[in-house]
Design a protein around this motif. Structure first.
Motif, PDB file in Angstrom:
ATOM      1  N   ILE A 151       2.614   1.617  -3.494  1.00 13.90           N
ATOM      2  CA  ILE A 151       1.448   2.070  -4.382  1.00 13.90           C
ATOM      3  C   ILE A 151       1.093   3.536  -4.050  1.00 13.90           C
ATOM      4  O   ILE A 151       0.973   4.302  -5.281  1.00 13.90           O
ATOM      5  CB  ILE A 151       0.390   1.249  -4.270  1.00 13.90           C
ATOM      6  N   ARG A 152       1.235   3.950  -2.890  1.00  6.60           N
ATOM      7  CA  ARG A 152       0.878   5.321  -2.666  1.00  6.60           C
ATOM      8  C   ARG A 152       1.960   6.340  -3.143  1.00  6.60           C
ATOM      9  O   ARG A 152       1.704   7.354  -3.593  1.00  6.60           O
ATOM     10  CB  ARG A 152       0.841   5.363  -0.880  1.00  6.60           C
ATOM     11  N   SER A 196      -3.971   1.489  -3.485  1.00  5.44           N
ATOM     12  CA  SER A 196      -3.105   1.715  -2.166  1.00  5.44           C
ATOM     13  C   SER A 196      -4.140   1.372  -0.991  1.00  5.44           C
ATOM     14  O   SER A 196      -3.945   0.760  -0.043  1.00  5.44           O
ATOM     15  CB  SER A 196      -2.738   2.935  -2.266  1.00  5.44           C
ATOM     16  N   GLY A 236       0.745  -1.405  -0.014  1.00  3.74           N
ATOM     17  CA  GLY A 236      -0.050   0.040  -0.062  1.00  3.74           C
ATOM     18  C   GLY A 236       0.819   1.407   0.028  1.00  3.74           C
ATOM     19  O   GLY A 236       0.506   2.129  -0.570  1.00  3.74           O
TER      20      GLY A 236
END
Length: 235
Positions: free
Chosen positions: A71-72, A93, A68
């Motif tokens: 991906i952020r 995310s 997450g």
């Protein structure tokens, strides 16, 4: 003060894989000790892949949180570039953060209710009722994200599909296989324990592949990413 940390996606994936192998060996040894030698000490729950709220659970949860966070970072870059799919990165995310919460808190276990499965007259492979809404959510995800997936670079798309296949195959596919076997011979035996082990290993290796692919792609987008830390003294 500035300092530089170099991250190798391959090394990260390698270390994470070593962790998965270690936890798998521990869990298999514990299961053999339990069902063959009747060794059932309380400490063994800490490394049992078929248990919740223990070391393997936190290991999986932290890998999902890592996905997450990476991906952020990709989302931030994509938004700055006004990429057509930056919103999908943001939502993705959030999905991983929710998966991490579910993994750590075992929220989906609430729907493993024997009486509910019997009342609905469900086949044995749907005995874990949560796989039904889980399957629906996966179908919705594929429907919403198929354009996004095929828009990805070829190598990243390949790793994404492998990771998704491993994670979903473990979380849903092996869960249904385990439920089917549970209907035949119950859960308190070595065969069921090995099926549960395969399920968890597939999920964890799906996370490893995701992390490797995401870090590689993040490096391709921006090989020199800066992270700033500010320490503010109380006035």
């Amino acid at each position: 003060m500035k300092f530089k940390i170099t991250i190798s996606p391959f090394k990260i994936a390698q270390y994470l894989t070593f962790g998965v192998i270690f936890l798998t060996i521990c869990s298999i040894a514990i299961q053999i000790g339990k069902y063959i030698f009747d060794y059932r000490e309380p400490w063994t729950r800490l490394f049992n892949l078929d248990r919740e709220m223990n070391i393997p659970t936190w290991y999986s949860g932290l890998m999902l949180i890592s996905c997450g966070l990476i991906i952020r970072g990709i989302f931030a870059i994509k938004r700055s570039l006004s990429d057509r799919f930056w919103r999908q990165w943001k939502i993705l995310s959030t999905i991983f953060f929710l998966l991490a919460l579910d993994e750590i808190a075992s929220i989906h276990e609430i729907l493993i209710i024997d009486d509910l499965a019997d009342a609905l007259n469900l086949p044995s492979f749907w005995h874990s009722v949560w796989v039904i809404p889980g399957t629906v959510l996966v179908i919705i995800f594929i429907w919403k994200y198929w354009k996004f997936i095929f828009y990805l670079p070829k190598q990243l798309r390949r790793y994404f599909l492998i990771a998704i296949s491993l994670y979903v195959g473990g979380a849903l596919g092996m869960e249904m296989v385990g439920s089917y076997y549970d209907g035949i011979d119950g859960q308190q035996n070595l065969v069921y324990a090995m099926l549960a082990t395969v399920e968890e290993v597939m999920e964890m290796m799906g996370c490893v592949v995701f992390i490797y692919s995401l870090l590689t792609y993040l490096g391709e987008l921006d090989a020199d990413i800066g992270v700033n830390f500010y320490i503010k003294n109380k006035s």
